[in-house]
Design a protein around this motif. Sequence first.
Motif, PDB file in Angstrom:
ATOM      1  N   SER A  13       0.808  -1.219   0.000  1.00 35.80           N
ATOM      2  CA  SER A  13       0.000   0.000   0.000  1.00 35.80           C
ATOM      3  C   SER A  13       0.841   1.268   0.000  1.00 35.80           C
ATOM      4  O   SER A  13       0.313   2.369  -0.154  1.00 35.80           O
ATOM      5  N   GLY A  14       2.175   1.132   0.173  1.00 36.56           N
ATOM      6  CA  GLY A  14       3.017   2.314   0.127  1.00 36.56           C
ATOM      7  C   GLY A  14       4.201   2.235   1.071  1.00 36.56           C
ATOM      8  O   GLY A  14       4.432   1.231   1.738  1.00 36.56           O
ATOM      9  N   ARG A  15       4.952   3.314   1.136  1.00 34.62           N
ATOM     10  CA  ARG A  15       6.166   3.408   1.957  1.00 34.62           C
ATOM     11  C   ARG A  15       6.013   4.531   2.976  1.00 34.62           C
ATOM     12  O   ARG A  15       5.513   5.597   2.660  1.00 34.62           O
ATOM     13  N   VAL A  16       6.467   4.257   4.202  1.00 35.58           N
ATOM     14  CA  VAL A  16       6.457   5.261   5.261  1.00 35.58           C
ATOM     15  C   VAL A  16       7.796   5.211   5.983  1.00 35.58           C
ATOM     16  O   VAL A  16       8.312   4.129   6.280  1.00 35.58           O
ATOM     17  N   GLU A  17       8.341   6.383   6.269  1.00 38.79           N
ATOM     18  CA  GLU A  17       9.590   6.450   7.014  1.00 38.79           C
ATOM     19  C   GLU A  17       9.320   6.166   8.491  1.00 38.79           C
ATOM     20  O   GLU A  17       8.415   6.729   9.094  1.00 38.79           O
ATOM     21  N   ILE A  18      10.143   5.291   9.084  1.00 42.60           N
ATOM     22  CA  ILE A  18      10.004   4.969  10.498  1.00 42.60           C
ATOM     23  C   ILE A  18      11.249   5.343  11.298  1.00 42.60           C
ATOM     24  O   ILE A  18      11.261   5.224  12.527  1.00 42.60           O
ATOM     25  N   GLY A  19      12.301   5.790  10.613  1.00 46.42           N
ATOM     26  CA  GLY A  19      13.517   6.167  11.319  1.00 46.42           C
ATOM     27  C   GLY A  19      14.398   7.046  10.465  1.00 46.42           C
ATOM     28  O   GLY A  19      14.338   7.009   9.228  1.00 46.42           O
ATOM     29  N   LEU A  20      15.229   7.845  11.141  1.00 45.95           N
ATOM     30  CA  LEU A  20      16.160   8.752  10.476  1.00 45.95           C
ATOM     31  C   LEU A  20      17.480   8.678  11.234  1.00 45.95           C
ATOM     32  O   LEU A  20      17.501   8.848  12.452  1.00 45.95           O
ATOM     33  N   ILE A  21      18.560   8.400  10.516  1.00 43.16           N
ATOM     34  CA  ILE A  21      19.863   8.224  11.159  1.00 43.16           C
ATOM     35  C   ILE A  21      20.881   9.121  10.467  1.00 43.16           C
ATOM     36  O   ILE A  21      21.062   9.056   9.255  1.00 43.16           O
ATOM     37  N   GLY A  22      21.543   9.949  11.266  1.00 51.29           N
ATOM     38  CA  GLY A  22      22.585  10.821  10.743  1.00 51.29           C
ATOM     39  C   GLY A  22      23.866  10.651  11.525  1.00 51.29           C
ATOM     40  O   GLY A  22      24.201   9.555  11.964  1.00 51.29           O
ATOM     41  N   ARG A  23      24.547  11.753  11.751  1.00 52.80           N
ATOM     42  CA  ARG A  23      25.864  11.710  12.363  1.00 52.80           C
ATOM     43  C   ARG A  23      25.833  11.292  13.830  1.00 52.80           C
ATOM     44  O   ARG A  23      26.878  11.075  14.441  1.00 52.80           O
ATOM     45  N   GLU A  24      24.635  11.184  14.395  1.00 53.64           N
ATOM     46  CA  GLU A  24      24.527  10.755  15.789  1.00 53.64           C
ATOM     47  C   GLU A  24      24.458   9.242  15.956  1.00 53.64           C
ATOM     48  O   GLU A  24      24.512   8.736  17.081  1.00 53.64           O
ATOM     49  N   GLY A  25      24.328   8.493  14.845  1.00 50.09           N
ATOM     50  CA  GLY A  25      24.050   7.074  14.992  1.00 50.09           C
ATOM     51  C   GLY A  25      24.805   6.176  14.036  1.00 50.09           C
ATOM     52  O   GLY A  25      25.776   6.577  13.403  1.00 50.09           O
ATOM     53  N   LEU A  26      24.343   4.952  13.968  1.00 49.65           N
ATOM     54  CA  LEU A  26      24.943   3.962  13.082  1.00 49.65           C
ATOM     55  C   LEU A  26      23.844   3.261  12.310  1.00 49.65           C
ATOM     56  O   LEU A  26      22.719   3.140  12.783  1.00 49.65           O
ATOM     57  N   VAL A  27      24.184   2.818  11.129  1.00 47.65           N
ATOM     58  CA  VAL A  27      23.231   2.172  10.232  1.00 47.65           C
ATOM     59  C   VAL A  27      23.655   0.726  10.015  1.00 47.65           C
ATOM     60  O   VAL A  27      24.790   0.464   9.626  1.00 47.65           O
ATOM     61  N   GLY A  28      22.751  -0.188  10.307  1.00 45.89           N
ATOM     62  CA  GLY A  28      22.992  -1.581   9.955  1.00 45.89           C
ATOM     63  C   GLY A  28      23.518  -2.456  11.055  1.00 45.89           C
ATOM     64  O   GLY A  28      23.538  -3.679  10.910  1.00 45.89           O
ATOM     65  N   ALA A  29      23.922  -1.875  12.161  1.00 48.72           N
ATOM     66  CA  ALA A  29      24.506  -2.694  13.216  1.00 48.72           C
ATOM     67  C   ALA A  29      23.497  -3.095  14.275  1.00 48.72           C
ATOM     68  O   ALA A  29      23.757  -4.000  15.061  1.00 48.72           O
ATOM     69  N   SER A  30      22.341  -2.448  14.310  1.00 48.63           N
ATOM     70  CA  SER A  30      21.404  -2.687  15.399  1.00 48.63           C
ATOM     71  C   SER A  30      20.993  -4.150  15.485  1.00 48.63           C
ATOM     72  O   SER A  30      20.994  -4.752  16.563  1.00 48.63           O
ATOM     73  N   LEU A  31      20.668  -4.733  14.347  1.00 52.20           N
ATOM     74  CA  LEU A  31      20.244  -6.136  14.371  1.00 52.20           C
ATOM     75  C   LEU A  31      21.430  -7.075  14.525  1.00 52.20           C
ATOM     76  O   LEU A  31      21.373  -8.042  15.280  1.00 52.20           O
ATOM     77  N   THR A  32      22.513  -6.789  13.825  1.00 49.84           N
ATOM     78  CA  THR A  32      23.660  -7.693  13.899  1.00 49.84           C
ATOM     79  C   THR A  32      24.251  -7.729  15.303  1.00 49.84           C
ATOM     80  O   THR A  32      24.711  -8.776  15.762  1.00 49.84           O
ATOM     81  N   LEU A  33      24.233  -6.606  16.007  1.00 53.18           N
ATOM     82  CA  LEU A  33      24.761  -6.577  17.364  1.00 53.18           C
ATOM     83  C   LEU A  33      23.802  -7.195  18.370  1.00 53.18           C
ATOM     84  O   LEU A  33      24.176  -7.476  19.499  1.00 53.18           O
ATOM     85  N   LEU A  34      22.563  -7.403  17.935  1.00 53.52           N
ATOM     86  CA  LEU A  34      21.576  -8.030  18.812  1.00 53.52           C
ATOM     87  C   LEU A  34      21.287  -9.466  18.412  1.00 53.52           C
ATOM     88  O   LEU A  34      20.314 -10.063  18.873  1.00 53.52           O
ATOM     89  N   GLY A  35      22.124 -10.016  17.550  1.00 54.22           N
ATOM     90  CA  GLY A  35      22.021 -11.435  17.250  1.00 54.22           C
ATOM     91  C   GLY A  35      21.284 -11.806  15.986  1.00 54.22           C
ATOM     92  O   GLY A  35      20.955 -12.979  15.771  1.00 54.22           O
ATOM     93  N   ASP A  36      21.018 -10.843  15.111  1.00 55.48           N
ATOM     94  CA  ASP A  36      20.372 -11.147  13.843  1.00 55.48           C
ATOM     95  C   ASP A  36      21.183 -10.500  12.728  1.00 55.48           C
ATOM     96  O   ASP A  36      22.100  -9.732  12.976  1.00 55.48           O
ATOM     97  N   ALA A  37      20.855 -10.815  11.491  1.00 52.39           N
ATOM     98  CA  ALA A  37      21.635 -10.262  10.384  1.00 52.39           C
ATOM     99  C   ALA A  37      20.751  -9.781   9.242  1.00 52.39           C
ATOM    100  O   ALA A  37      21.234  -9.550   8.142  1.00 52.39           O
TER     101      ALA A  37
END
Length: 209
Positions: A33-57
């Motif tokens: 039905s479409g696309r909605v933004e649920i998060g915004l990551i800039g110089r304060e954060g990291l992209v892609g590590a949240s799941l891998t560091l919590l045991g998923d990939a």
Amino acid sequence: MPLRHVLIPSHTTIETAYFPEAGFVSVTSDQPSGRVEIGLIGREGLVGASLTLLGDARSPHIHFVQMAGHMLSIDVAVLQAEVEQRPALRRVLHRSIQAQFVQTAQAAFANARGNTATRLARWLLMCHDRIDGDQITVTQDFMSFMLGVERPGVTAALKSLEKDGLVRKHRGTVEIADRDGLLDHAGDSYGGAEAEYARLIEGRFEPNI
């Protein structure tokens, strides 16, 4: 970080983590039905590590460059090894992940309780936090895309904010003219996630620095 470049497609193995230094990344939920933004990551954060560091990939969400810039990248396996050896690194990255979870929850609140102008004010403030200066490079079509509303609704909301002297529209950009006024307009849809980040990361992040 070229504009619109997909860093992490949905449902694929995450092999690289990214630390944006300039520009920022959108995390979107894409449905038939479409696309909605649920998060915004800039110089304060990291992209892609949240799941891998919590045991998923894998992630069901798409991560793509919303504002062009540059970033640092690291192989996820290397990052995981470093995290295992460095408790202080693990602690700060886990706190960053928690702050991202809070931002997602805040987005759900804003989407449920705010009108289009309020949601747009929140979104512009979040973008403003992650850039130098007051010019946000974005089109009305893209704002409509990110907020999950029809373009006429975004156009009306942007005109309302401009009429109140909070922003100025230019071709392909929106200029923040009155941040304090924009904060008042956003109300409690903005600020909770930002305060939580400041608490978790010990005050190292302040909006618009």
